[in-house]
Design a protein around this motif. Structure first.
Motif, PDB file in Angstrom:
ATOM      1  N   GLY A 145       0.779  -1.231   0.000  1.00 52.30           N
ATOM      2  CA  GLY A 145       0.000   0.000   0.000  1.00 52.30           C
ATOM      3  C   GLY A 145       0.806   1.274   0.000  1.00 52.30           C
ATOM      4  N   LYS A 146       2.132   1.189  -0.168  1.00 51.33           N
ATOM      5  CA  LYS A 146       2.950   2.406  -0.179  1.00 51.33           C
ATOM      6  C   LYS A 146       2.870   3.139  -1.515  1.00 51.33           C
ATOM      7  CE  LYS A 146       6.323   0.910   3.287  1.00 51.33           C
ATOM      8  NZ  LYS A 146       7.763   0.660   3.573  1.00 51.33           N
ATOM      9  N   LEU A 147       2.536   2.417  -2.576  1.00 57.19           N
ATOM     10  CA  LEU A 147       2.407   2.989  -3.909  1.00 57.19           C
ATOM     11  C   LEU A 147       1.000   2.722  -4.438  1.00 57.19           C
ATOM     12  CD1 LEU A 147       3.431   4.151  -6.649  1.00 57.19           C
ATOM     13  CD2 LEU A 147       4.259   1.832  -7.190  1.00 57.19           C
ATOM     14  N   GLY A 204      -1.351   5.394   4.316  1.00 56.89           N
ATOM     15  CA  GLY A 204      -0.251   4.483   4.017  1.00 56.89           C
ATOM     16  C   GLY A 204       0.379   4.684   2.664  1.00 56.89           C
ATOM     17  N   VAL A 205      -0.303   5.380   1.747  1.00 58.95           N
ATOM     18  CA  VAL A 205       0.254   5.626   0.414  1.00 58.95           C
ATOM     19  C   VAL A 205       1.318   6.724   0.504  1.00 58.95           C
ATOM     20  CG1 VAL A 205      -0.215   6.505  -1.905  1.00 58.95           C
ATOM     21  CG2 VAL A 205      -1.799   4.886  -0.841  1.00 58.95           C
ATOM     22  N   SER A 236       3.317  11.867  -0.330  1.00 54.80           N
ATOM     23  CA  SER A 236       2.699  12.188   0.962  1.00 54.80           C
ATOM     24  C   SER A 236       3.678  12.934   1.868  1.00 54.80           C
ATOM     25  CB  SER A 236       2.221  10.910   1.658  1.00 54.80           C
ATOM     26  OG  SER A 236       3.325  10.055   1.929  1.00 54.80           O
ATOM     27  N   GLY A 237       4.927  13.078   1.416  1.00 56.63           N
ATOM     28  CA  GLY A 237       5.886  13.864   2.182  1.00 56.63           C
ATOM     29  C   GLY A 237       7.218  13.186   2.449  1.00 56.63           C
ATOM     30  N   LEU A 263      11.316   3.906  -2.836  1.00 56.75           N
ATOM     31  CA  LEU A 263      10.719   3.450  -1.573  1.00 56.75           C
ATOM     32  C   LEU A 263      11.621   2.468  -0.834  1.00 56.75           C
ATOM     33  CD1 LEU A 263       7.044   2.949  -2.810  1.00 56.75           C
ATOM     34  CD2 LEU A 263       7.849   4.688  -1.176  1.00 56.75           C
ATOM     35  N   GLU A 264      12.775   2.158  -1.488  1.00 55.38           N
ATOM     36  CA  GLU A 264      13.769   1.245  -0.905  1.00 55.38           C
ATOM     37  C   GLU A 264      13.164  -0.106  -0.579  1.00 55.38           C
ATOM     38  OE1 GLU A 264      15.478   3.330   2.386  1.00 55.38           O
ATOM     39  OE2 GLU A 264      16.582   4.725   1.102  1.00 55.38           O
ATOM     40  N   ILE A 265      12.359  -0.591  -1.552  1.00 54.68           N
ATOM     41  CA  ILE A 265      11.758  -1.925  -1.401  1.00 54.68           C
ATOM     42  C   ILE A 265      12.777  -2.970  -1.836  1.00 54.68           C
ATOM     43  CG2 ILE A 265       9.876  -3.425  -2.115  1.00 54.68           C
ATOM     44  CD1 ILE A 265       8.991  -1.008  -0.469  1.00 54.68           C
TER      45      ILE A 265
END
Length: 321
Positions: free
Chosen positions: A216-218, A250-251, A272-273, A317-319
């Motif tokens: 849910g981050k993207l 969460g996005v 989102s910042g 996002l450093e996934i």
């Protein structure tokens, strides 16, 4: 804000002026062009505004917007671009601009390429905030029409004063503009509540297309030309839709992908910042904009474009795999 005297001298000395705004115009570039034209007309200048895209109906309450691309002279002694981070954003007018001997740009994008003879680039919320100070420097009285144009740009580029780019200066300036006689309820209704049935149907389509990645981050939404035809909507109706997915808890990165031409997709990024999406868009796709709001163009099929965006965001996002 420090006033660039070279810019003031150019505006004062020119008699015939063309103002250029970017393709797919928003409230800030339209408000900037309108306010600047009004100020210059009050100084007895001949001024035309040009844009290589249709203008959304919701912005046509702003003075002179209905007269865009109405050429009143064969030549101009000064070309001014507003809210364009690079010349290419002017579309078919970019060549005319860069080849002219007397040019001025006024902009607030961090990725600005300084392509004019004189470049006024300030790291503030909106180009309209810069134009406000230059109208003051030109000693032009701000009436209700100029105030409406300036307020429209500041309000839209700050997301109705919700974005991270808002400072006390935005509120102070807008308070003064409101006191100049703005019909605040009407203007805000046009800017933030305007919604045709076609836009509503397009909004539904975009929401239905939403996909989420990396827990849910993207979040990504998409609109195709088929969707536009089916809903009888325009490209301008996509404005602001990206914010709906960024608002999901969460996005961290929200993306709106829409098909501008067959095989060419425009991507709007919102953060989102925590992520600098301007750097993301620039590094991966040659785009740019602001730290928390940026865009780019990507060629390919919709699935290919989505995959490219996912991979680029994965890195930011450093996934880890």
């Amino acid at each position: 804000m420090i006033i660039n005297n070279q810019a003031i001298n150019k505006l004062k000395s020119a008699e015939k002026i063309a103002i250029f705004i970017h393709i797919n115009p928003d409230g800030d570039c339209l408000g900037s062009a309108s306010a600047l034209k009004q100020a210059l007309v009050s100084l007895n200048k001949q001024v035309d505004i040009f844009c290589d895209s249709p203008v959304a109906e919701q912005y046509k309450f702003i003075k002179y917007i209905n007269e865009i691309n109405n050429k009143t002279t064969l030549s101009y002694d000064l070309l001014v671009s507003v809210d364009c981070s690079d010349a290419k954003r002017m579309g078919e007018y970019s060549k005319m601009f860069v080849e002219h001997e007397n040019t001025l740009e006024i902009d607030h994008h961090q990725t600005n390429e300084h392509y004019a003879n004189v470049n006024v680039v300030e790291d503030v919320s909106s180009t309209c905030l810069i134009i406000y100070h230059y109208i003051k420097a030109l000693e032009v009285k701000i009436d209700a029409d100029i105030a409406t144009a300036l307020y429209s740009g500041i309000a839209t580029d700050t997301g109705c004063f919700q974005h991270s780019n808002v400072t006390s200066l935005d509120h102070i300036v807008c308070a003064e503009l409101i006191d100049c006689g703005i019909d605040l309820y009407y203007v805000n209704s046009q800017l933030f509540k305007y919604c045709t049935l076609s836009r509503f149907e397009l909004f539904k389509t975009a929401l239905a297309s939403a996909k989420f990645f990396f827990e849910g981050k993207l979040g990504i939404m998409s609109i195709t030309r088929v969707d536009l035809k089916r809903t009888k909507a325009q490209l301008s109706d996509t404005t602001g839709i990206v914010n709906s997915i960024t608002n999901v808890n969460g996005v961290e990165i929200g993306v709106m992908i829409y098909e501008e031409k067959p095989g060419l997709f425009k991507c709007s990024f919102r953060s989102s910042g925590n992520v600098d999406v301007s750097a993301l868009a620039n590094k991966n796709f040659g785009g740019g904009g602001h730290k928390f709001a940026a865009g780019c163009n990507i060629f390919g099929s919709l699935n290919t474009v989505i995959n490219k965006v996912v991979e680029a965001c994965k890195s930011e996002l450093e996934i880890k795999d």
